[in-house]
Motif scaffolding. Structure first.
Motif, PDB file in Angstrom:
ATOM      1  N   VAL A 148       1.048  -1.250  -0.056  1.00 54.01           N
ATOM      2  CA  VAL A 148       0.013   0.047   0.095  1.00 54.01           C
ATOM      3  C   VAL A 148       0.828   1.088   0.020  1.00 54.01           C
ATOM      4  O   VAL A 148       1.823   1.251   0.651  1.00 54.01           O
ATOM      5  CB  VAL A 148      -0.958  -0.081   1.215  1.00 54.01           C
ATOM      6  CG1 VAL A 148      -1.675   1.337   1.333  1.00 54.01           C
ATOM      7  CG2 VAL A 148      -2.033  -1.055   1.128  1.00 54.01           C
ATOM      8  N   ARG A 149       0.437   2.084  -0.791  1.00 55.36           N
ATOM      9  CA  ARG A 149       1.240   3.691  -0.900  1.00 55.36           C
ATOM     10  C   ARG A 149       0.303   4.432  -0.593  1.00 55.36           C
ATOM     11  O   ARG A 149      -0.909   4.405  -1.113  1.00 55.36           O
ATOM     12  CB  ARG A 149       2.109   3.639  -2.278  1.00 55.36           C
ATOM     13  CG  ARG A 149       2.461   5.141  -2.314  1.00 55.36           C
ATOM     14  CD  ARG A 149       3.032   5.428  -3.827  1.00 55.36           C
ATOM     15  NE  ARG A 149       4.025   4.288  -4.075  1.00 55.36           N
ATOM     16  CZ  ARG A 149       3.648   3.605  -5.152  1.00 55.36           C
ATOM     17  NH1 ARG A 149       2.561   3.437  -5.750  1.00 55.36           N
ATOM     18  NH2 ARG A 149       4.933   2.688  -5.339  1.00 55.36           N
ATOM     19  N   LEU A 150       0.296   5.473   0.539  1.00 51.46           N
ATOM     20  CA  LEU A 150      -0.640   6.512   0.987  1.00 51.46           C
ATOM     21  C   LEU A 150       0.091   7.859   0.475  1.00 51.46           C
ATOM     22  O   LEU A 150       1.272   8.150   0.697  1.00 51.46           O
ATOM     23  CB  LEU A 150      -0.805   6.412   2.226  1.00 51.46           C
ATOM     24  CG  LEU A 150      -1.465   5.318   2.853  1.00 51.46           C
ATOM     25  CD1 LEU A 150      -1.662   5.438   4.315  1.00 51.46           C
ATOM     26  CD2 LEU A 150      -2.727   4.860   2.218  1.00 51.46           C
ATOM     27  N   THR A 151      -0.803   8.572  -0.241  1.00 49.87           N
ATOM     28  CA  THR A 151      -0.234  10.248  -0.506  1.00 49.87           C
ATOM     29  C   THR A 151      -1.348  11.055   0.182  1.00 49.87           C
ATOM     30  O   THR A 151      -2.434  10.961  -0.030  1.00 49.87           O
ATOM     31  CB  THR A 151      -0.286  10.312  -1.938  1.00 49.87           C
ATOM     32  OG1 THR A 151       0.465   9.305  -2.756  1.00 49.87           O
ATOM     33  CG2 THR A 151       0.103  11.683  -2.270  1.00 49.87           C
ATOM     34  N   HIS A 152      -0.655  12.044   1.071  1.00 45.99           N
ATOM     35  CA  HIS A 152      -1.362  12.944   1.605  1.00 45.99           C
ATOM     36  C   HIS A 152      -1.351  14.183   0.762  1.00 45.99           C
ATOM     37  O   HIS A 152      -0.351  14.781   0.463  1.00 45.99           O
ATOM     38  CB  HIS A 152      -0.586  13.287   3.084  1.00 45.99           C
ATOM     39  CG  HIS A 152      -1.650  14.199   3.838  1.00 45.99           C
ATOM     40  ND1 HIS A 152      -1.286  15.499   4.163  1.00 45.99           N
ATOM     41  CD2 HIS A 152      -2.938  14.111   4.269  1.00 45.99           C
ATOM     42  CE1 HIS A 152      -2.049  16.104   4.947  1.00 45.99           C
ATOM     43  NE2 HIS A 152      -3.062  15.358   4.734  1.00 45.99           N
ATOM     44  N   ILE A 153      -2.596  14.367   0.011  1.00 48.43           N
ATOM     45  CA  ILE A 153      -2.571  15.192  -1.101  1.00 48.43           C
ATOM     46  C   ILE A 153      -2.356  16.686  -0.651  1.00 48.43           C
ATOM     47  O   ILE A 153      -1.514  17.369  -1.513  1.00 48.43           O
ATOM     48  CB  ILE A 153      -4.107  15.265  -1.554  1.00 48.43           C
ATOM     49  CG1 ILE A 153      -4.381  13.549  -2.367  1.00 48.43           C
ATOM     50  CG2 ILE A 153      -4.326  16.135  -2.795  1.00 48.43           C
ATOM     51  CD1 ILE A 153      -5.887  13.431  -2.516  1.00 48.43           C
ATOM     52  N   PRO A 154      -2.796  17.103   0.520  1.00 49.44           N
ATOM     53  CA  PRO A 154      -2.512  18.467   1.032  1.00 49.44           C
ATOM     54  C   PRO A 154      -0.913  19.055   1.061  1.00 49.44           C
ATOM     55  O   PRO A 154      -0.426  20.022   0.641  1.00 49.44           O
ATOM     56  CB  PRO A 154      -3.176  18.877   1.989  1.00 49.44           C
ATOM     57  CG  PRO A 154      -4.496  17.986   2.162  1.00 49.44           C
ATOM     58  CD  PRO A 154      -3.729  16.560   1.604  1.00 49.44           C
ATOM     59  N   THR A 155      -0.139  17.918   1.411  1.00 47.04           N
ATOM     60  CA  THR A 155       1.320  18.116   1.868  1.00 47.04           C
ATOM     61  C   THR A 155       2.037  17.536   0.911  1.00 47.04           C
ATOM     62  O   THR A 155       3.158  17.743   0.763  1.00 47.04           O
ATOM     63  CB  THR A 155       1.516  17.900   3.026  1.00 47.04           C
ATOM     64  OG1 THR A 155       1.286  16.213   3.240  1.00 47.04           O
ATOM     65  CG2 THR A 155       0.704  18.609   4.266  1.00 47.04           C
ATOM     66  N   GLY A 156       1.587  16.380   0.228  1.00 46.13           N
ATOM     67  CA  GLY A 156       2.290  15.584  -0.889  1.00 46.13           C
ATOM     68  C   GLY A 156       3.264  14.642  -0.167  1.00 46.13           C
ATOM     69  O   GLY A 156       4.082  13.926  -0.651  1.00 46.13           O
TER      70      GLY A 156
END
Length: 383
Positions: A273-281
């Motif tokens: 699994v790869r998680l990307t926090h959209i607001p901070t990158g």
């Protein structure tokens, strides 16, 4: 062992003194340690944790049960260590006096050697009392990334990963490798792992920064000297009380197949699994667990730790303890030289050793101790 007028000598912290003076110094330092540790409170905590551990319902929540037993084991060991040091120190004073009265030179020499060893152990215990930061008592989440240096840097990052895992193994600290991104030719691009032990974040936090390796490259057919860099990031594990709220809409979830060195598949299902926090990158990955759900839970913990760090940097910008690359820490914090000479040197504390092989095999306690003392002195000077 050198002698001083009127008594046998022992070297403590680089200063030659007679046995009685040395004994007084070590006793005074241990008394200060006992005061800071607050032994009565520590005994009460052990009693309370023992009571919790004896509750049959404790393991209804395995995570809570593991936390209680881990804390109990650590605090019992902490209490046992300080009480045993006190007993050994008291016994040593009596034994030395008897040996001196009887003219037993061999026993006197042995007592002096024992005192030198006790001094080292008390010094290490004293370092523990310097860990009083907001998150110092927590588990540590460590990320290592290869930087400049190509394949040598990737190999160097893998060497650092082994160094920290071997250090944890030496201390019987459990580790959990969340994710390793392997480089194509050799080594790793990055790795993230957790070390579980009380105060391990405070201990390892002084390792944060850029580590520099100078050696003859094993990947260069002309055997030229190569300088490589890898970055170490250390974060405290997030706990429930931290209230790191991440809305689902702010996270992009990607799944893929776990892979081993050289891209070799080690899993036939899309469990990584790869998680990307959209607001901070901010991007984190986990592939060590068997199921996609377990990997997502582990990756979320790492993401929360990273966002907690960013939040605290913004809220308390004047403190560099959690800051990545802050001015107090600097980018390059340690050099490991394998050629043309052998040396590992901390660029902040000036602490150095001439045996890189031992250091790379996990013998880094001297660097950790000097780093913690340096940080405390820096904070005191700026307060």
């Amino acid at each position: 062992m050198p002698k001083a007028a009127g008594g046998f000598a022992v070297t403590l912290s680089g200063v030659s003194a007679d046995f009685e003076t040395g004994l007084k110094d070590v006793t005074g330092k241990l008394t200060q340690v006992e005061s800071v540790m607050d032994l009565e409170t520590l005994r009460a905590q052990v009693a309370d944790l023992e009571q919790q551990a004896s509750d049959p319902s404790l393991w209804d929540d395995p995570e809570s049960g593991q936390k209680v037993t881990s804390q109990l084991s650590y605090r019992q060991a902490e209490l046992r260590k300080v009480t045993e040091l006190r007993q050994r120190l008291d016994d040593l004073a009596v034994l030395h006096e008897l040996a001196k009265d009887e003219g037993d030179a061999a026993s006197v020499t042995e007592a002096e050697q024992d005192l030198a060893q006790l001094a080292k152990e008390v010094d290490l215990l004293e370092v523990r009392t310097l860990l009083s930061g907001e998150y110092d008592d927590r588990n540590a989440v460590v990320t290592i990334r290869s930087e400049a240096g190509g394949v040598d840097a990737a190999d160097w990052a893998e060497m650092l990963l082994r160094m920290y895992l071997r250090w944890a193994e030496r201390h019987d600290y459990p580790t959990d490798v969340y994710d390793i991104s392997y480089a194509e030719e050799a080594g790793i691009k990055s790795a993230t792992f957790k070390v579980t032990a009380p105060y391990v974040y405070g201990t390892l936090s002084v390792e944060q920064g850029t580590h520099r390796l100078v050696r003859i490259s094993p990947f260069d057919n002309q055997s030229r000297r190569q300088t490589s860099f890898a970055h170490v990031e250390v974060m405290p594990e997030v706990e429930e009380v931290d209230h790191i709220d991440i809305p689902e809409k702010d996270i992009r979830v990607d799944v893929y197949r776990s892979s081993g060195p050289g891209g070799q598949s080690v899993n036939t299902t899309d469990s990584a699994v790869r998680l990307t926090h959209i607001p901070t990158g901010v991007v984190v990955s986990c592939q060590n667990e068997k199921s996609q759900l377990q990997n997502k839970v582990a990756a979320m913990k790492v993401l929360q730790a990273k966002l907690l760090q960013r939040q605290k940097e913004q809220d308390r910008a004047e403190l560099d303890a959690l800051k990545d690359g802050g001015s107090s820490w600097g980018n390059q914090m340690r050099s490991y030289v394998l050629h043309p000479y052998q040396m590992v040197k901390d660029l902040r504390t000036e602490f150095e050793v001439g045996n890189p092989s031992a250091v790379l095999d996990g013998d880094i306690d001297g660097f950790l101790e000097s780093g913690i003392r340096w940080r405390k002195q820096s904070m005191d000077a700026n307060s």
